[in-house]
Write a protein that holds these residues in place. Structure first.
Motif, PDB file in Angstrom:
ATOM      1  N   ARG A  35       0.842  -1.199   0.000  1.00 33.69           N
ATOM      2  CA  ARG A  35       0.000   0.000   0.000  1.00 33.69           C
ATOM      3  C   ARG A  35       0.877   1.248   0.000  1.00 33.69           C
ATOM      4  O   ARG A  35       1.102   1.854   1.058  1.00 33.69           O
ATOM      5  N   PRO A  36       1.373   1.645  -1.146  1.00 32.65           N
ATOM      6  CA  PRO A  36       2.234   2.834  -1.172  1.00 32.65           C
ATOM      7  C   PRO A  36       1.520   4.095  -0.687  1.00 32.65           C
ATOM      8  O   PRO A  36       2.173   5.003  -0.167  1.00 32.65           O
ATOM      9  N   TRP A  37       0.199   4.142  -0.832  1.00 31.78           N
ATOM     10  CA  TRP A  37      -0.545   5.302  -0.339  1.00 31.78           C
ATOM     11  C   TRP A  37      -0.440   5.431   1.182  1.00 31.78           C
ATOM     12  O   TRP A  37      -0.589   6.528   1.736  1.00 31.78           O
ATOM     13  N   ALA A  38      -0.150   4.320   1.858  1.00 27.98           N
ATOM     14  CA  ALA A  38      -0.010   4.319   3.314  1.00 27.98           C
ATOM     15  C   ALA A  38       1.456   4.311   3.748  1.00 27.98           C
ATOM     16  O   ALA A  38       1.753   4.162   4.934  1.00 27.98           O
ATOM     17  N   GLY A  39       2.367   4.450   2.791  1.00 33.17           N
ATOM     18  CA  GLY A  39       3.779   4.521   3.128  1.00 33.17           C
ATOM     19  C   GLY A  39       4.579   3.272   2.852  1.00 33.17           C
ATOM     20  O   GLY A  39       5.797   3.260   3.061  1.00 33.17           O
ATOM     21  N   TRP A  69       4.327   7.440  -6.246  1.00 33.05           N
ATOM     22  CA  TRP A  69       4.873   6.094  -6.497  1.00 33.05           C
ATOM     23  C   TRP A  69       4.522   5.564  -7.884  1.00 33.05           C
ATOM     24  O   TRP A  69       4.985   4.487  -8.273  1.00 33.05           O
ATOM     25  N   LEU A  70       3.706   6.289  -8.640  1.00 31.54           N
ATOM     26  CA  LEU A  70       3.267   5.772  -9.941  1.00 31.54           C
ATOM     27  C   LEU A  70       4.428   5.456 -10.892  1.00 31.54           C
ATOM     28  O   LEU A  70       4.383   4.428 -11.582  1.00 31.54           O
ATOM     29  N   PRO A  71       5.470   6.293 -10.977  1.00 33.89           N
ATOM     30  CA  PRO A  71       6.585   5.916 -11.853  1.00 33.89           C
ATOM     31  C   PRO A  71       7.233   4.595 -11.441  1.00 33.89           C
ATOM     32  O   PRO A  71       7.673   3.820 -12.309  1.00 33.89           O
ATOM     33  N   GLU A  72       7.288   4.317 -10.133  1.00 30.56           N
ATOM     34  CA  GLU A  72       7.838   3.038  -9.682  1.00 30.56           C
ATOM     35  C   GLU A  72       6.940   1.880 -10.107  1.00 30.56           C
ATOM     36  O   GLU A  72       7.427   0.812 -10.496  1.00 30.56           O
ATOM     37  N   ALA A  73       5.627   2.092 -10.016  1.00 29.04           N
ATOM     38  CA  ALA A  73       4.695   1.053 -10.452  1.00 29.04           C
ATOM     39  C   ALA A  73       4.847   0.796 -11.948  1.00 29.04           C
ATOM     40  O   ALA A  73       4.812  -0.358 -12.401  1.00 29.04           O
TER      41      ALA A  73
END
Length: 248
Positions: A35-39, A69-73
């Motif tokens: 959950r990148p939105w949560a860190g 985090w979208l570029p990492e995804a």
């Protein structure tokens, strides 16, 4: 042999893997929910995984300011395509796959929200995930919830499903990477909160949010059967590819 391991990327609270995750877990797959939105940090590579599941979210694939985090995804999706690693991108996940592979995503001229009918295309009859849908004697429905969509698919992508309002509902890249614009994972109970949070945008489209949810609820049995089986087929792909890789 240990269980097949799938990286699941959740972009926003309330947009988890739902019934797709339930079906995969029931098959014995090990889901690593990030959950990148949560860190949560996204892994740098997919070396530890047998499959990749990228979920949806209210942001678009270019909204890096909102979701850094979208570029990492996108980088993980490029790795998956390069390896032909079993991958399923759902809604935003498909849009990120499109961008990762050189296609284009734009705003929908006619956004799709709620229950929608899908039309299998000829290549779907030969696709291991979608062939059973092409053989159904009844229309195929799924939950839609998108204001953006793939306008130009990646070069070489195999088109699998279309709809009246959205030309590119599903495609495959390589032999094991799929993107779907619709939501095979959700049922009426899952989207009830979406109807509340998106009340104003839905009403701007001339839709009544409670009516949207009720219409989905009437088709919950169909959605559970068709897309639950779809999730299990994807799980089989993950397991089969892993077994073949171990043998070699």
């Amino acid at each position: 042999m240990s269980a097949a391991r799938v990286l699941v990327v959740e972009h926003e609270n309330g947009t988890g893997p739902a019934q797709v995750g339930e079906r995969l877990t029931a098959r014995g797959l090990d889901l690593d929910l990030c959950r990148p939105w949560a860190g949560d940090p996204l892994p740098a590579t997919l070396d530890a995984y047998d499959g990749l599941l990228i979920l949806g979210g209210s942001m678009g694939p270019y909204d890096e300011a909102e979701a850094p985090w979208l570029p990492e995804a996108i980088g993980l999706l490029r790795q998956a395509v390069a390896r032909d690693l079993p991958t399923l991108g759902i809604c935003l996940g498909m849009e990120l796959l499109t961008v990762a592979c050189g296609g284009t995503v734009g705003h929908s001229e006619h956004p799709e929200v709620g229950l929608g009918e899908l039309t299998p295309l000829l290549p779907a009859t030969r696709d291991e995930l979608f062939a059973p849908l092409a053989d159904l004697d009844e229309p195929v429905h799924a939950v839609q919830w998108h204001w953006e969509e793939t306008s130009v698919p990646p070069e070489g992508a195999v088109p699998l499903l279309t709809s009246r309002r959205c030309a590119h509902q599903a495609y495959r890249v390589g032999t094991a990477v799929w993107g779907v614009q619709f939501h095979p994972e959700v049922l009426a109970g899952h989207i009830a909160t979406w109807g509340t949070s998106d009340d104003a945008p839905l009403r701007a489209l001339g839709l009544d949010p409670p009516s949207v949810v009720r219409r989905v609820a009437r088709e919950d049995a169909h959605l559970r059967g068709v897309w639950g089986a779809f999730a299990e087929r994807w799980g089989t792909v993950v397991e089969t590819r892993r077994t073949a890789s171990v043998r070699h």
